[in-house]
Design a protein around this motif. Structure first.
Motif, PDB file in Angstrom:
ATOM      1  N   VAL A  67       0.745  -1.238   0.075  1.00 49.34           N
ATOM      2  CA  VAL A  67       0.103  -0.051  -0.008  1.00 49.34           C
ATOM      3  C   VAL A  67       1.073   1.345   0.097  1.00 49.34           C
ATOM      4  CG1 VAL A  67      -0.185   0.009   2.531  1.00 49.34           C
ATOM      5  CG2 VAL A  67      -1.967   1.286   1.021  1.00 49.34           C
ATOM      6  N   GLY A  68       0.528   2.197  -0.748  1.00 52.54           N
ATOM      7  CA  GLY A  68       1.233   3.472  -0.627  1.00 52.54           C
ATOM      8  C   GLY A  68       0.564   4.704  -1.039  1.00 52.54           C
ATOM      9  N   ALA A  69       1.041   5.838  -0.605  1.00 50.53           N
ATOM     10  CA  ALA A  69       0.292   7.093  -0.735  1.00 50.53           C
ATOM     11  C   ALA A  69       1.297   8.173  -0.851  1.00 50.53           C
ATOM     12  CB  ALA A  69      -0.623   7.550   0.475  1.00 50.53           C
ATOM     13  N   ASP A  70       1.036   9.287  -1.668  1.00 48.63           N
ATOM     14  CA  ASP A  70       1.852  10.143  -1.699  1.00 48.63           C
ATOM     15  C   ASP A  70       1.372  11.391  -2.143  1.00 48.63           C
ATOM     16  OD1 ASP A  70       1.842  10.432  -5.010  1.00 48.63           O
ATOM     17  OD2 ASP A  70       2.591   8.436  -4.763  1.00 48.63           O
ATOM     18  N   ALA A  71       1.849  12.511  -2.118  1.00 45.71           N
ATOM     19  CA  ALA A  71       1.328  14.083  -2.565  1.00 45.71           C
ATOM     20  C   ALA A  71       2.448  14.689  -3.192  1.00 45.71           C
ATOM     21  CB  ALA A  71       0.824  14.664  -1.060  1.00 45.71           C
ATOM     22  N   VAL A  72       2.073  14.983  -4.475  1.00 48.38           N
ATOM     23  CA  VAL A  72       2.928  16.001  -5.287  1.00 48.38           C
ATOM     24  C   VAL A  72       2.490  17.194  -5.705  1.00 48.38           C
ATOM     25  CG1 VAL A  72       4.384  15.373  -7.575  1.00 48.38           C
ATOM     26  CG2 VAL A  72       4.068  13.846  -5.971  1.00 48.38           C
ATOM     27  N   ARG A  73       3.305  18.255  -5.725  1.00 48.80           N
ATOM     28  CA  ARG A  73       2.996  19.307  -6.308  1.00 48.80           C
ATOM     29  C   ARG A  73       3.796  19.503  -7.311  1.00 48.80           C
ATOM     30  NH1 ARG A  73       0.309  23.980  -5.546  1.00 48.80           N
ATOM     31  NH2 ARG A  73       1.135  26.066  -6.434  1.00 48.80           N
ATOM     32  N   GLN A  74       3.397  19.845  -8.401  1.00 57.16           N
ATOM     33  CA  GLN A  74       4.468  19.872  -9.594  1.00 57.16           C
ATOM     34  C   GLN A  74       3.766  20.924 -10.772  1.00 57.16           C
ATOM     35  OE1 GLN A  74       3.686  15.829 -10.971  1.00 57.16           O
ATOM     36  NE2 GLN A  74       1.896  16.223 -12.376  1.00 57.16           N
ATOM     37  N   LYS A  75       4.537  21.262 -11.523  1.00 54.21           N
ATOM     38  CA  LYS A  75       4.277  22.116 -12.658  1.00 54.21           C
ATOM     39  C   LYS A  75       4.680  21.469 -14.042  1.00 54.21           C
ATOM     40  CE  LYS A  75       5.982  26.900 -14.345  1.00 54.21           C
ATOM     41  NZ  LYS A  75       6.617  27.832 -14.085  1.00 54.21           N
ATOM     42  N   GLN A  76       3.670  21.656 -15.012  1.00 58.83           N
ATOM     43  CA  GLN A  76       3.876  21.147 -16.280  1.00 58.83           C
ATOM     44  C   GLN A  76       3.410  21.888 -17.233  1.00 58.83           C
ATOM     45  OE1 GLN A  76       1.662  17.452 -16.307  1.00 58.83           O
ATOM     46  NE2 GLN A  76       3.474  16.221 -15.895  1.00 58.83           N
ATOM     47  N   PRO A  77       4.360  22.017 -18.572  1.00 60.98           N
ATOM     48  CA  PRO A  77       3.606  22.974 -19.635  1.00 60.98           C
ATOM     49  C   PRO A  77       2.676  22.028 -20.526  1.00 60.98           C
ATOM     50  CG  PRO A  77       5.771  21.712 -20.362  1.00 60.98           C
ATOM     51  CD  PRO A  77       5.547  21.396 -18.669  1.00 60.98           C
ATOM     52  N   SER A  78       1.759  22.974 -20.900  1.00 59.94           N
ATOM     53  CA  SER A  78       0.636  22.373 -21.605  1.00 59.94           C
ATOM     54  C   SER A  78       0.850  21.786 -22.776  1.00 59.94           C
ATOM     55  CB  SER A  78      -0.381  23.598 -21.872  1.00 59.94           C
ATOM     56  OG  SER A  78       0.360  24.548 -23.054  1.00 59.94           O
ATOM     57  N   ALA A  79       2.279  21.851 -23.245  1.00 62.24           N
ATOM     58  CA  ALA A  79       2.727  21.223 -24.551  1.00 62.24           C
ATOM     59  C   ALA A  79       2.436  19.613 -24.254  1.00 62.24           C
ATOM     60  CB  ALA A  79       4.077  21.486 -25.048  1.00 62.24           C
ATOM     61  N   VAL A  80       2.724  19.165 -23.249  1.00 67.27           N
ATOM     62  CA  VAL A  80       2.815  17.673 -22.840  1.00 67.27           C
ATOM     63  C   VAL A  80       1.377  16.911 -23.179  1.00 67.27           C
ATOM     64  CG1 VAL A  80       4.614  18.078 -21.068  1.00 67.27           C
ATOM     65  CG2 VAL A  80       1.953  17.798 -20.327  1.00 67.27           C
ATOM     66  N   TYR A  81       0.354  17.829 -23.203  1.00 68.14           N
ATOM     67  CA  TYR A  81      -1.045  17.439 -23.553  1.00 68.14           C
ATOM     68  C   TYR A  81      -1.385  18.124 -24.939  1.00 68.14           C
ATOM     69  CZ  TYR A  81      -1.354  17.449 -18.550  1.00 68.14           C
ATOM     70  OH  TYR A  81      -1.002  17.282 -17.056  1.00 68.14           O
ATOM     71  N   GLY A  82      -0.409  18.466 -25.966  1.00 65.64           N
ATOM     72  CA  GLY A  82      -0.607  18.803 -27.223  1.00 65.64           C
ATOM     73  C   GLY A  82      -1.302  20.412 -27.600  1.00 65.64           C
ATOM     74  N   LEU A  83      -1.102  21.144 -26.355  1.00 67.05           N
ATOM     75  CA  LEU A  83      -1.725  22.406 -26.319  1.00 67.05           C
ATOM     76  C   LEU A  83      -0.677  23.529 -26.269  1.00 67.05           C
ATOM     77  CD1 LEU A  83      -4.869  21.612 -23.884  1.00 67.05           C
ATOM     78  CD2 LEU A  83      -4.726  21.463 -26.299  1.00 67.05           C
ATOM     79  N   ASN A  84      -1.298  24.714 -26.298  1.00 63.87           N
ATOM     80  CA  ASN A  84      -0.247  25.894 -26.402  1.00 63.87           C
ATOM     81  C   ASN A  84      -0.782  26.899 -25.829  1.00 63.87           C
ATOM     82  OD1 ASN A  84       2.140  27.419 -26.804  1.00 63.87           O
ATOM     83  ND2 ASN A  84       1.236  27.861 -29.084  1.00 63.87           N
ATOM     84  N   TYR A  85      -0.980  26.923 -24.499  1.00 61.39           N
ATOM     85  CA  TYR A  85      -1.572  28.027 -23.690  1.00 61.39           C
ATOM     86  C   TYR A  85      -0.671  28.261 -22.367  1.00 61.39           C
ATOM     87  CZ  TYR A  85      -3.545  24.195 -20.541  1.00 61.39           C
ATOM     88  OH  TYR A  85      -3.728  23.264 -19.666  1.00 61.39           O
ATOM     89  N   GLY A  86       0.373  27.676 -22.138  1.00 64.74           N
ATOM     90  CA  GLY A  86       1.027  27.898 -20.903  1.00 64.74           C
ATOM     91  C   GLY A  86       1.545  27.090 -20.285  1.00 64.74           C
ATOM     92  N   THR A  87       1.307  27.022 -18.812  1.00 68.10           N
ATOM     93  CA  THR A  87       1.805  25.866 -17.806  1.00 68.10           C
ATOM     94  C   THR A  87       0.761  25.810 -16.980  1.00 68.10           C
ATOM     95  OG1 THR A  87       2.918  27.494 -16.447  1.00 68.10           O
ATOM     96  CG2 THR A  87       4.220  26.640 -18.072  1.00 68.10           C
ATOM     97  N   ASP A  88       0.537  24.606 -16.116  1.00 66.72           N
ATOM     98  CA  ASP A  88      -0.148  24.392 -15.237  1.00 66.72           C
ATOM     99  C   ASP A  88       0.660  23.997 -14.095  1.00 66.72           C
ATOM    100  OD1 ASP A  88      -2.405  24.617 -16.572  1.00 66.72           O
ATOM    101  OD2 ASP A  88      -2.082  22.281 -17.530  1.00 66.72           O
ATOM    102  N   THR A  89       0.174  24.479 -12.865  1.00 68.11           N
ATOM    103  CA  THR A  89       0.578  24.182 -11.507  1.00 68.11           C
ATOM    104  C   THR A  89      -0.294  23.540 -10.774  1.00 68.11           C
ATOM    105  OG1 THR A  89       2.188  25.994 -11.659  1.00 68.11           O
ATOM    106  CG2 THR A  89       1.973  24.998  -9.466  1.00 68.11           C
ATOM    107  N   TYR A  90      -0.179  22.401 -10.232  1.00 71.22           N
ATOM    108  CA  TYR A  90      -1.395  21.917  -9.449  1.00 71.22           C
ATOM    109  C   TYR A  90      -0.610  20.791  -8.403  1.00 71.22           C
ATOM    110  CZ  TYR A  90      -0.469  17.998 -12.686  1.00 71.22           C
ATOM    111  OH  TYR A  90       0.094  17.018 -13.787  1.00 71.22           O
TER     112      TYR A  90
END
Length: 513
Positions: free
Chosen positions: A127-150
Motif C-alpha cells: 500500500v502506498g500514498a503520496d502527495a506531489v506538487r508539480q508544474k507542467q507545460p501545456s505542451a505535454v498535452y498537445g496544447l499551447n496555452y502556458g503551464t499548469d501548476t497543481y
C-alpha cells in the motif's frame, strides 16, 4: 454473434480451476530419491568375537559383549556411572558456544524457509500514498496555452503474484527446507561431537593423572635406590657408574613427570573450553579411571540403519536434496514466467476529494516473459546446478564410506584393546614381581646393579602401558557409541539448552511436582 452461456459464477470457478491446475502442475527438474542403504550385513572384513577378553581387577577390565540390533540410549555416557561426568556434559550442553552457534544456524535456516514460502507462494501486497506538487507545460498535452501548476494526491493498493506454472517456486522452497535439514543435522552432529569429546577428554584426564601418579611412585622408588647406591659407593661396594646411571634414571623419570603435568593441564584446559568456560574459572572435576564404569553391553546397530542414524550422513543427504531442488529452480528459469498484477486506489487534485466518487482508479493485468538470449547465463547456471548436485552425490558417498570405516575401526579397536589390556596388565604384574625380587637380591648383594636398573625401567614402561591400555578401553567404547550415531534420535528436548532455559524448565518441573 456467439455468446457464452456459462453463468458468471461458473466462469469464476472455471478460472480458479485453471489456476489450481497450473499451480499443481509437475515441477520441472528431477524428483529427489533417497539413496539406498549400502548392501552389507557386517561392518568388518572378518567376524567379530561376541564377547571381549577381560582383565579382572583393573579399571577397564570389565567384560563386554556386543548386542546386535540394540538401540542406543540418548544419554549413553551415563553408562559410565560417573555423576561428575554427567554434570560436566550437562554443563557443556548449556554453555558450549559452538553448539549455540549451530543452534542459531538452524533457527536462521528455518526462518529462511518461512521467508521462501512467503515470497514464493503468496501474492505481494503493498500500500502506498503520496502527495506531489508539480508544474507542467501545456505542451505535454498537445496544447499551447502556458503551464499548469497543481497538487496531486493518490493512494493505492498494489498486488503482484507470480504463477508457479513450472514449479520453480516449489523447488526453491524445497531447497530451502533441505538446507534447514542440513542445519538441523549439523546441530545434531555438533551435539554428538561435543558429548563424545567431553567423554574422551575426561578419560584422557584420568589416564594422564594415573600415569603421573604411577611415575611419581616409580620416581620415589628410584630416588630411594639412588640414595642406597650412593651409600654403597661410599663403602666401595659399587662404582661411580652405578650411581650416575641411577641418577640418570631419576632425572629421566622427573622429565616424564613434567611432561605428564603439562599434558594434564592441557587436558583440563580442553575440558574447560568444551564446557564454555575460561580455564582459570572452570573448576573442572578431577577424574579417576577407577571411578569410571566400563559399559558391559555394547549396542551394535544393523549396518543398513547407520545411514539413518549418523548426523553427518543425514546432513549430506539433505545437502543432496537441496542441490537436486536447485537443479529444478535453474530449469524453471529457462521457461516462461507468468505474472498477474493489479492495483486499486484513488487520485485527486485535492486531499478532500481523494476518496470521492470520481477519484477511484484500478488496473488489472497479466504478463508472460520468455527468456530468449542472456549470453548463455541461464544455461550455464543450470549446468552449474547439475555439477553441484553431482558434487553433493560424491560427498554423500564419501561420508557413508567414512562412517562405515569409523564403525569398523571402533569395533576392531575394542576387540584388540581388550586383548592388549589383558597383556599389558599381565606384563605390569610380572614386571613388578621381577623388580621386587631383583631389588631384594641387590640389597643382599646377590644381584648386580645393572639388573636392578634394567628391571626398574621395564616396570616403569609396563606400568605406563597398562594405564594407557585401561584408558583405551574406555575411549574406544565412547568411539563406538559416537560412530554409531550416539542415540540423538532418542533424546527428549533440544540439543542446545542454554542455562536460562534449562533453569526455567527445572523450575516448571518443580512446581508441577
Amino acid at each position: 454473434m456467439f455468446q457464452s452461456k456459462v453463468p458468471p459464477l461458473s466462469r469464476l470457478n472455471l478460472l480458479l480451476l485453471i489456476c489450481a491446475a497450473a499451480l499443481s502442475a509437475c515441477a520441472v527438474g528431477p524428483d529427489f530419491k533417497q539413496p539406498d542403504s549400502p548392501k552389507t550385513s557386517s561392518y568388518t572384513e572378518g567376524p567379530l568375537s561376541p564377547k571381549l577378553t577381560t582383565a579382572a581387577g583393573v579399571p577397564g577390565g570389565t567384560p563386554q559383549e556386543f548386542n546386535e540390533g540394540a538401540d542406543i540410549e540418548a544419554q549413553w555416557w551415563e553408562l559410565y556411572k560417573s555423576p561428575e561426568l554427567d554434570a560436566l556434559i550437562k554443563k557443556a550442553l548449556e554453555q558450549n558456544p559452538n553448539l549455540g552457534a549451530a543452534d542459531a544456524a538452524l533457527r536462521a535456516a528455518q526462518e529462511n524457509v518461512n521467508a521462501q514460502i512467503g515470497g514464493q507462494y503468496f501474492p505481494q501486497v503493498s500500500v502506498g500514498a503520496d502527495a506531489v506538487r508539480q508544474k507542467q507545460p501545456s505542451a505535454v498535452y498537445g496544447l499551447n496555452y502556458g503551464t499548469d501548476t497543481y497538487n496531486l494526491y493518490n493512494t493505492s493498493v498494489n498486488v503482484t503474484y507470480k504463477l508457479d506454472v513450472f514449479g520453480g517456486a516449489r523447488r526453491a522452497v524445497e531447497g530451502a527446507r533441505a538446507q534447514a535439514e542440513v542445519a538441523q543435522f549439523q546441530l545434531e552432529g555438533a551435539y554428538l561431537s561435543l558429548t563424545g569429546n567431553v567423554v574422551t577428554a575426561a578419560i584422557k584426564e584420568a589416564a594422564l593423572r594415573a600415569q603421573m601418579l604411577a611415575t611419581e611412585e616409580i620416581l620415589k622408588a628410584q630416588i630411594n635406590l639412588a640414595e642406597l647406591t650412593e651409600k654403597q659407593l661410599k663403602i666401595g661396594t659399587v662404582n661411580k657408574v652405578d650411581l650416575t646411571s641411577q641418577q640418570t634414571l631419576v632425572a629421566s623419570s622427573q622429565a616424564d613427570l613434567f611432561n605428564y603435568e603439562r599434558n594434564l593441564a592441557f587436558a583440563r584446559n580442553q575440558l574447560a573450553v568444551l564446557v564454555g568456560e575460561i580455564p582459570s574459572n572452570a573448576n573442572i572435576t578431577e577424574f579417576d579411571l577407577s571411578n569410571l564404569h566400563l559399559p558391559e553391553k555394547l549396542p551394535l546397530s544393523v549396518p543398513s540403519t547407520l545411514v539413518r542414524q549418523r548426523p553427518d550422513i543425514r546432513a549430506a543427504e539433505a545437502q543432496l536434496k537441496a542441490q537436486n531442488a536447485f537443479v529444478g529452480v535453474a530449469t524453471a528459469n529457462l521457461l516462461p514466467q507468468f505474472n498477474i498484477t493489479g492495483s486499486i486506489g484513488a487520485a485527486s487534485l485535492t486531499s478532500n476529494n481523494l476518496f470521492g466518487p470520481n477519484s477511484s482508479l484500478w488496473s488489472l493485468g497479466g504478463g508472460i516473459l520468455q527468456p530468449l538470449f542472456q549470453g548463455g547465463q541461464l544455461l550455464a547456471q543450470r549446468r552449474g546446478a547439475i555439477a553441484n548436485y553431482e558434487k553433493a552425490a560424491f560427498q554423500y558417498q564419501a561420508t557413508v564410506l567414512s562412517a562405515f570405516q569409523e564403525v569398523a575401526n571402533a569395533l576392531r579397536a575394542l576387540e584388540t584393546g581388550a586383548l592388549a589390556l589383558k597383556a599389558a596388565s599381565d606384563a605390569e604384574r610380572y614386571a613388578f614381581e621381577t623388580l621386587d625380587l631383583v631389588q631384594q637380591q641387590y640389597k643382599l648383594g646377590t644381584a648386580s646393579y645393572l639388573a636392578v636398573l634394567y628391571y626398574q625401567n621395564q616396570y616403569q614402561q609396563a606400568k605406563v602401558k597398562s594405564v594407557s591400555a585401561q584408558a583405551t578401553r574406555f575411549s574406544d567404547t565412547a568411539a563406538l557409541f559416537t560412530a554409531l550415531g550416539g542415540g540423538w534420535w532418542n533424546r527428549e528436548g533440544p540439543a542446545f539448552k542454554p542455562k536460562e532455559i534449562a533453569n526455567k524448565d527445572q523450575d516448571e518441573t518443580s512446581r508441577k511436582n
